[in-house]
Design an enzyme around this catalytic site. Structure first.
Site, PDB file in Angstrom:
ATOM      1  N   HIS A 155       0.864  -1.176   0.000  1.00  0.00           N
ATOM      2  CA  HIS A 155       0.000   0.000   0.000  1.00  0.00           C
ATOM      3  C   HIS A 155       0.903   1.229   0.000  1.00  0.00           C
ATOM      4  CE1 HIS A 155      -3.078   2.702   1.949  1.00  0.00           C
ATOM      5  NE2 HIS A 155      -3.840   2.027   1.115  1.00  0.00           N
ATOM      6  N   GLU A 162       3.647  -0.159   3.859  1.00  0.00           N
ATOM      7  CA  GLU A 162       3.295   1.172   3.353  1.00  0.00           C
ATOM      8  C   GLU A 162       4.528   1.631   2.578  1.00  0.00           C
ATOM      9  OE1 GLU A 162       0.474   2.676   3.404  1.00  0.00           O
ATOM     10  OE2 GLU A 162      -0.654   1.658   4.976  1.00  0.00           O
TER      11      GLU A 162
END
Length: 126
Positions: free
Chosen positions: A2, A72
């Site tokens: 992500h 992330e």
């Protein structure tokens, strides 16, 4: 995987409590620290970022006992492109996260091996 923030997140995301099984918690922390050596991301419990319910990582671990992480990816912040950093970051993101991904595959049979010293199966990582 992500975007964005350069973090390695592990359970729990829906609550501030740490993983209660010490062996599991130790493995998560060790794995996060090892992967951070390679990609320079910050490993942390997911809820340290913000509380989020319905997370796949929480479900995989909490329901099925499967170790899982959320990466992330780059960039580090909104000012460097945030959610839409552009194609120029792809090669760097790929190379930064290839070794961590291979490490997760290597430990898929038993994530607790992450805390073992001198595991001959992990020599390729040195």
């Amino acid at each position: 995987f992500h975007t964005f923030s350069e973090l390695i997140l592990y359970p729990w995301g829906h609550k501030y409590d740490a993983v209660s099984k010490k062996d599991d918690r130790d493995a998560y922390v060790a794995m996060g620290a090892k992967m951070a050596q390679w990609n320079k991301y910050k490993p942390q419990q997911s809820s340290a970022l913000y509380i989020a319910s319905g997370d796949t990582v929480d479900w995989a671990y909490g329901t099925l006992g499967i170790f899982a992480f959320t990466f992330e990816l780059s960039p580090k912040d909104m000012w460097d492109g945030g959610f839409y950093p552009g194609a120029e970051v792809l090669d760097r993101v790929f190379s930064d996260n290839l070794k961590p991904a291979l490490y997760l595959i290597e430990l898929a049979d038993d994530p607790h091996r992450a805390v073992l010293k001198n595991d001959p199966r992990m020599e390729w990582l040195n």
